[in-house]
Design a protein around this motif. Sequence first.
Motif, PDB file in Angstrom:
ATOM      1  N   GLY A 136      32.644  53.720  36.039  1.00 49.21           N
ATOM      2  CA  GLY A 136      32.870  54.044  34.638  1.00 49.21           C
ATOM      3  C   GLY A 136      32.022  53.161  33.746  1.00 49.21           C
ATOM      4  N   PRO A 137      32.033  53.415  32.455  1.00 47.68           N
ATOM      5  CA  PRO A 137      31.133  52.706  31.532  1.00 47.68           C
ATOM      6  C   PRO A 137      31.337  51.204  31.471  1.00 47.68           C
ATOM      7  CG  PRO A 137      32.766  54.016  30.332  1.00 47.68           C
ATOM      8  CD  PRO A 137      32.861  54.417  31.765  1.00 47.68           C
ATOM      9  N   GLU A 138      32.523  50.705  31.798  1.00 47.19           N
ATOM     10  CA  GLU A 138      32.738  49.262  31.744  1.00 47.19           C
ATOM     11  C   GLU A 138      32.060  48.542  32.899  1.00 47.19           C
ATOM     12  OE1 GLU A 138      36.837  48.300  31.408  1.00 47.19           O
ATOM     13  OE2 GLU A 138      36.925  48.776  29.277  1.00 47.19           O
ATOM     14  N   MET A 139      31.726  49.253  33.967  1.00 51.59           N
ATOM     15  CA  MET A 139      31.015  48.652  35.097  1.00 51.59           C
ATOM     16  C   MET A 139      29.533  48.964  35.039  1.00 51.59           C
ATOM     17  SD  MET A 139      30.523  46.929  37.808  1.00 51.59           S
ATOM     18  CE  MET A 139      32.175  46.343  38.122  1.00 51.59           C
ATOM     19  N   TYR A 178      40.252  45.640  32.121  1.00 46.30           N
ATOM     20  CA  TYR A 178      40.554  45.727  33.547  1.00 46.30           C
ATOM     21  C   TYR A 178      39.396  45.254  34.414  1.00 46.30           C
ATOM     22  CZ  TYR A 178      44.517  48.538  32.021  1.00 46.30           C
ATOM     23  OH  TYR A 178      45.659  48.973  31.404  1.00 46.30           O
ATOM     24  N   ASN A 179      39.732  44.822  35.613  1.00 43.12           N
ATOM     25  CA  ASN A 179      38.739  44.478  36.623  1.00 43.12           C
ATOM     26  C   ASN A 179      38.178  45.783  37.177  1.00 43.12           C
ATOM     27  OD1 ASN A 179      37.405  43.801  39.019  1.00 43.12           O
ATOM     28  ND2 ASN A 179      38.824  42.170  39.523  1.00 43.12           N
ATOM     29  N   MET A 180      36.875  45.977  37.048  1.00 45.35           N
ATOM     30  CA  MET A 180      36.270  47.238  37.444  1.00 45.35           C
ATOM     31  C   MET A 180      35.593  47.193  38.814  1.00 45.35           C
ATOM     32  SD  MET A 180      36.826  49.728  35.429  1.00 45.35           S
ATOM     33  CE  MET A 180      38.084  49.648  34.163  1.00 45.35           C
ATOM     34  N   HIS A 181      35.790  46.127  39.567  1.00 50.28           N
ATOM     35  CA  HIS A 181      35.244  46.070  40.931  1.00 50.28           C
ATOM     36  C   HIS A 181      36.227  46.772  41.880  1.00 50.28           C
ATOM     37  CE1 HIS A 181      33.455  42.702  38.687  1.00 50.28           C
ATOM     38  NE2 HIS A 181      32.389  42.903  39.447  1.00 50.28           N
ATOM     39  N   ILE A 182      36.490  48.027  41.572  1.00 48.58           N
ATOM     40  CA  ILE A 182      37.599  48.739  42.203  1.00 48.58           C
ATOM     41  C   ILE A 182      37.356  49.065  43.666  1.00 48.58           C
ATOM     42  CG2 ILE A 182      38.393  49.687  40.007  1.00 48.58           C
ATOM     43  CD1 ILE A 182      37.049  52.326  40.731  1.00 48.58           C
ATOM     44  N   TRP A 183      36.090  49.056  44.109  1.00 52.31           N
ATOM     45  CA  TRP A 183      35.805  49.372  45.510  1.00 52.31           C
ATOM     46  C   TRP A 183      36.315  48.282  46.457  1.00 52.31           C
ATOM     47  CZ3 TRP A 183      31.951  48.374  41.862  1.00 52.31           C
ATOM     48  CH2 TRP A 183      31.307  47.133  41.979  1.00 52.31           C
ATOM     49  N   LEU A 184      36.712  47.130  45.908  1.00 47.18           N
ATOM     50  CA  LEU A 184      37.257  46.058  46.735  1.00 47.18           C
ATOM     51  C   LEU A 184      38.756  46.207  46.957  1.00 47.18           C
ATOM     52  CD1 LEU A 184      35.194  43.115  45.245  1.00 47.18           C
ATOM     53  CD2 LEU A 184      35.008  44.050  47.547  1.00 47.18           C
ATOM     54  N   HIS A 201      31.396  34.533  40.996  1.00 48.76           N
ATOM     55  CA  HIS A 201      31.542  35.689  40.104  1.00 48.76           C
ATOM     56  C   HIS A 201      32.958  36.238  40.258  1.00 48.76           C
ATOM     57  CE1 HIS A 201      30.356  40.207  39.617  1.00 48.76           C
ATOM     58  NE2 HIS A 201      30.927  39.746  38.516  1.00 48.76           N
ATOM     59  N   ASP A 202      33.625  36.441  39.150  1.00 50.53           N
ATOM     60  CA  ASP A 202      34.997  36.937  39.169  1.00 50.53           C
ATOM     61  C   ASP A 202      35.030  38.422  39.519  1.00 50.53           C
ATOM     62  OD1 ASP A 202      37.723  37.259  38.699  1.00 50.53           O
ATOM     63  OD2 ASP A 202      37.394  37.735  36.596  1.00 50.53           O
ATOM     64  N   ALA A 203      35.013  38.720  40.816  1.00 50.40           N
ATOM     65  CA  ALA A 203      34.922  40.120  41.238  1.00 50.40           C
ATOM     66  C   ALA A 203      35.940  40.508  42.301  1.00 50.40           C
ATOM     67  CB  ALA A 203      33.517  40.395  41.793  1.00 50.40           C
ATOM     68  N   TYR A 204      36.627  39.537  42.897  1.00 48.25           N
ATOM     69  CA  TYR A 204      37.315  39.788  44.167  1.00 48.25           C
ATOM     70  C   TYR A 204      38.828  39.910  44.060  1.00 48.25           C
ATOM     71  CZ  TYR A 204      32.725  38.206  45.622  1.00 48.25           C
ATOM     72  OH  TYR A 204      31.368  38.081  45.766  1.00 48.25           O
ATOM     73  N   GLY A 205      39.351  40.058  42.840  1.00 45.22           N
ATOM     74  CA  GLY A 205      40.795  40.049  42.639  1.00 45.22           C
ATOM     75  C   GLY A 205      41.558  41.062  43.464  1.00 45.22           C
ATOM     76  N   TYR A 206      41.030  42.284  43.578  1.00 44.85           N
ATOM     77  CA  TYR A 206      41.731  43.322  44.347  1.00 44.85           C
ATOM     78  C   TYR A 206      41.847  42.919  45.816  1.00 44.85           C
ATOM     79  CZ  TYR A 206      41.085  46.446  40.335  1.00 44.85           C
ATOM     80  OH  TYR A 206      41.108  47.012  39.086  1.00 44.85           O
ATOM     81  N   PHE A 207      40.742  42.471  46.376  1.00 52.26           N
ATOM     82  CA  PHE A 207      40.705  42.098  47.786  1.00 52.26           C
ATOM     83  C   PHE A 207      41.602  40.886  48.033  1.00 52.26           C
ATOM     84  CE2 PHE A 207      38.925  40.072  51.544  1.00 52.26           C
ATOM     85  CZ  PHE A 207      38.657  41.142  52.393  1.00 52.26           C
ATOM     86  N   GLU A 208      41.509  39.889  47.149  1.00 52.94           N
ATOM     87  CA  GLU A 208      42.276  38.654  47.312  1.00 52.94           C
ATOM     88  C   GLU A 208      43.776  38.911  47.226  1.00 52.94           C
ATOM     89  OE1 GLU A 208      38.916  35.733  45.273  1.00 52.94           O
ATOM     90  OE2 GLU A 208      40.469  36.671  44.046  1.00 52.94           O
ATOM     91  N   THR A 209      44.188  39.723  46.283  1.00 50.41           N
ATOM     92  CA  THR A 209      45.609  40.021  46.119  1.00 50.41           C
ATOM     93  C   THR A 209      46.127  40.856  47.284  1.00 50.41           C
ATOM     94  OG1 THR A 209      45.397  39.947  43.714  1.00 50.41           O
ATOM     95  CG2 THR A 209      47.314  41.072  44.602  1.00 50.41           C
ATOM     96  N   HIS A 210      45.329  41.829  47.707  1.00 46.22           N
ATOM     97  CA  HIS A 210      45.749  42.715  48.796  1.00 46.22           C
ATOM     98  C   HIS A 210      45.994  41.938  50.089  1.00 46.22           C
ATOM     99  CE1 HIS A 210      46.008  46.736  50.675  1.00 46.22           C
ATOM    100  NE2 HIS A 210      45.454  46.165  51.737  1.00 46.22           N
TER     101      HIS A 210
END
Length: 340
Positions: free
Chosen positions: A92-95, A169-175, A236-245
């Motif tokens: 999306g446009p934010e990424m 929102y964090n847009m590194h959603i593929w993680l 780089h602040d990108a890994y929140g989804y992976f780290e939380t999961h």
Amino acid sequence: MRIRPMKPCPPLARNKLRLLALTGLTLASLGGQAWGNVVTSVRPLGFIAAAIADGVTSTEVLLPDGASPHDFALRPSDVQRLKSADLVIWVGPEMEAFLTKPLAGMAPGKVISLAELPTVTPLLMKGSEGHHQHEDPHQPQNQGHPHQDENQAHDDHESGEEHHHHGEYNMHIWLSPDIARQSAIAIHDRLLDLMPEKKRQLDDNLRFFDQSLTKNDKNIATMLAPVSGKGYFVFHDAYGYFETHYGLTPLGYFTVNPEIQPGAQALHKIRTQLVEQKATCIFAEPQFRPAVINAVAKGTSVHTGTLDPLGMGIALDKGSYANFLLSLSNQYVSCLEKNI
């Protein structure tokens, strides 16, 4: 026996024959289907799309290896690839701000904006500019957050639309394995609308993706469990989804926007924690190897590693998304296990 010469075809008949011949050649060259290809913005989205489109159509990735969606500029050939694609998939446009204008003129049915899907939006995680990336008990609220540096916050604000913009929102959603699953379903459904005759293959591909994701998820959880309590910093602040999961323990990050260097106050906070041995590792990225990481780690016992959030070098095939998550997990483990 005398063979009579064939009568010449009338002009109209000859034209019909030529048309039939050209039609046959065209169908043969397309493999029997008038279908183009799928283009994704970044490689990890290509992993998901390639799994669903396997044996159905081809998948291409717009960004070359080594490029970052944070500062990529389209070339004329890239614009042409977008125009000729039958389906374009982006976050999306934010990424991928660089795609906003080129995709604005495309038919809605030819574009999937994953972050805007109704099945994905409830899974989105708050971004860093929403104060905290995630409400995780492992994430200290006042430690190692460069966005709390007033100078850094000012720099982020001044950067505006010029660079990649992190919004709410964090847009590194593929993680996120959960969002990847929903993305695969959406891609399956869109391809099914475009090619209903390929339903069986598309259904089989989605089933395979779902099963491999579930199996891989369990294996990765087992792999990461021994290092889940080890503190670390990422550039780089990108890994929140992976780290939380997977229950990892990030202490913080150097920057929200990798195009902007962290401020002095943020570096001082990180350095203090390294000296106090609260962190096992600092991770850089293949796309960003700033000297500031080595400077901050100098004279401490902290290890340095590399995390690749874009899966550079991983080939697009049926199992590439699972391979991507496994590779990222190995990158975490290879550094964090050193002090076990």
